[in-house]
Scaffold this motif. Sequence first.
Motif, PDB file in Angstrom:
ATOM      1  N   VAL A  38      36.877 -88.101  19.091  1.00  0.00           N
ATOM      2  CA  VAL A  38      35.910 -87.051  18.789  1.00  0.00           C
ATOM      3  C   VAL A  38      36.531 -85.680  18.995  1.00  0.00           C
TER       4      VAL A  38
ATOM      5  N   PRO B  82      35.358 -91.081  13.548  1.00  0.00           N
ATOM      6  CA  PRO B  82      36.101 -89.904  13.075  1.00  0.00           C
ATOM      7  C   PRO B  82      37.102 -90.229  11.975  1.00  0.00           C
TER       8      PRO B  82
ATOM      9  N   TYR C 136      36.925 -88.079   8.638  1.00  0.00           N
ATOM     10  CA  TYR C 136      38.012 -87.178   8.255  1.00  0.00           C
ATOM     11  C   TYR C 136      38.211 -87.154   6.748  1.00  0.00           C
TER      12      TYR C 136
ATOM     13  N   LEU D 145      38.612 -84.343  16.087  1.00  0.00           N
ATOM     14  CA  LEU D 145      37.746 -84.074  14.933  1.00  0.00           C
ATOM     15  C   LEU D 145      36.981 -82.770  15.137  1.00  0.00           C
TER      16      LEU D 145
END
Lengths: 230, 229, 241
Positions: free
Chosen positions: A154, A220, A224, A157
């Motif tokens: 996390v 994530p 992404y 990100l």
Amino acid sequence: MAQQGRHRFIRKFWVIVGKDLLLELRTKDTWVGMLAFVVMVIFLFAFAFGTDRSQVRQTFSGILWLAFLFAGILGVGRTYHHEMPEEALVGLMLAPGERTWIVVAKMSVAFCFMFGLELVASPLFFILLNQPWTGRWAAYLAALALGAWGFVGVGTLLSALAANVRSGEALLPLLLVPLEIPVLITAVEATRAILATPPGNPWGWLEGLLAYDVIFLALPLVLYDYLWEV
Amino acid sequence: MTKRDWWMWPFLPVMWIACYLNFLWSPDDAQLGPSQRIFYFHMGAATVVLVAYTITLVSSIAYLVTRRLSWDRWAAASAEIGTVFTAMVLVSGILWGRAAWGVWWTWDPRLTTTVILWVIFAGYLLLREWSDNPERRALYSAVVAILAYVDVPIDYMAVRWWNSIHPVVITSQGIAMAPRMIVAMFVSMAALLYLFAIWMAIRLRLLRAEAGLADIKNRLFLAMQELEG
Amino acid sequence: MQHVQKRIGERWVLSDVSVVLGAGRALAVLGPNGAGKSTLLRVAAGLWSPSGGMVYRFGRRGTPDHTASDPRVGLVGHQSFLYPALTALENLMVYGRLYGLSRPKVKAEAALERFGLRWSANEPLKTFSRGMKQRLSLARAWLSDPELLLLDEPFSGLDLEGQELLTGWLAEHRRRGGAQLLITHSVEEALKVGDAVAILMRGRLVWWGSRDAADEDGLRVRYREWLSKGGIGSFASFGSS
């Protein structure tokens, strides 16, 4: 062909990892900042709560992880710091190899920083707060590694988002801290069980932490894919 | 309000009925007495929270896939209102907890996960507030909303997975309450969902107007530049 | 590129742009701010996927999700894509390694030599002036020896020597069969590089001709005409980047 393609992707990963470490070697801003912060936290806790051995014992694992949490936000939040001024990320995206490898490289570097910091700072905590080492190495290292991993998914990100938002530096902890609460709870409880006399069983907590790590690594990685086009 | 808003008007009688059922018609709890009456709106608000954040999640995913800003407006409106209702759940819960457990707050799994949920979505709203490019804001908030939603099922299951002191009313065995209480609960739930729908309609209209206004400003700015150049 | 469209949010930044670029050819795209030039370049590079239409590179359709980039495409952008904290040589070596060059250090030194940066090889990028940064940016693109070169205002910040180095390289690149797509808002630069010139307005190619068809003055007049008609692209928005 596939063999060559595979080779190329791994190259992208290693080049980015090497480049980030070189940058860190040059600027030293992430690592020094994190370590200085942790040492400062130790001093502050020592002054605030005293160093009475049995008293500190109650809160020791909490102090430890709280310091790691804040240092982690400081460090992981800088993941894309060097990519911003000259839009270097565009260059990395254009370079051969899948974009996912950029992310994986960033996560790996963040993990190295976090885990390295925990390894260096742990003895300082034990020494400066007068705590005897009674735990088991393997379990303690597992807790550190899983805890560091919990930040990486996390954290990288959100740091990518924060890097592009006005007052992103203020925003990052606001978003990251609540998402890291499960890491904090499980890691603190696991560490407490490891350090307790007689030692408790940390594995239940560590399994919970592992579950969190897996979810917040996979999510994530999927998200992404949507972030590239801004 | 215009003619097409006719459906909003029956809200007033529905809310009166809900209040009557909650505060007068339904019985006191055998042990907790009148404090039981806090529960109806607490439960109703919690239902709205679940619905609101689920709408935010679905709209966020829809935005990521389609890149239509209308989805972003749905996500934003729903998250804002959901956060207000989460605050309502927390406040009513605190009042009830004081009466039932004798403390204002306790770090029980259900309470903890709910307050985390509230904080995460407050961060989501700040992220929206602090980004100025509409497309980037939409993209980033969609990502954060998806991360934040992970806490919703955990919050829901918290009382079932861990030994929480928070009561579980609806179980697979049925609803553990007196029949009149059940009626009051469902009517409150319906009333608050109704309120949510009205609020959403108004908020969406406002957001649409804001976006339209920004667009007009933009065109005006460019037209003026053209005139000058 | 065929009928490429790009939607960002609700705005169509590019609507129906078609460009064909042969080997050894250079196309200069002229346009005012906000016409969609940079977007065109990003789509051509494969950084962004088009919202409509197709992008073909080297005769093959770009992968639909564009996750794997083609090493034969080189981009010189507004920014250098490099790291301020690293030296010029280190920056280029990172790139050489990314592109899998066999002897990155030797090639990086050659690139620095070529663009007149040999004496600054061990200076960190953050001490560089705008023009030196631009030179290093060119050296970076030169390093991977791309077949398709995409240039975003490549002359900006360059001194006379730098401009000559750039035109020299571009001419050599074309002779060896490379293709170039240059975007600029300067008529002079467009004619210096492109053997064809196009004018992009509000996401559309509104005029198109070979260099012979338009001498400098003629093109300048035509460009002015279009500017007064179209003005600043109405797809631009302030406050967004």
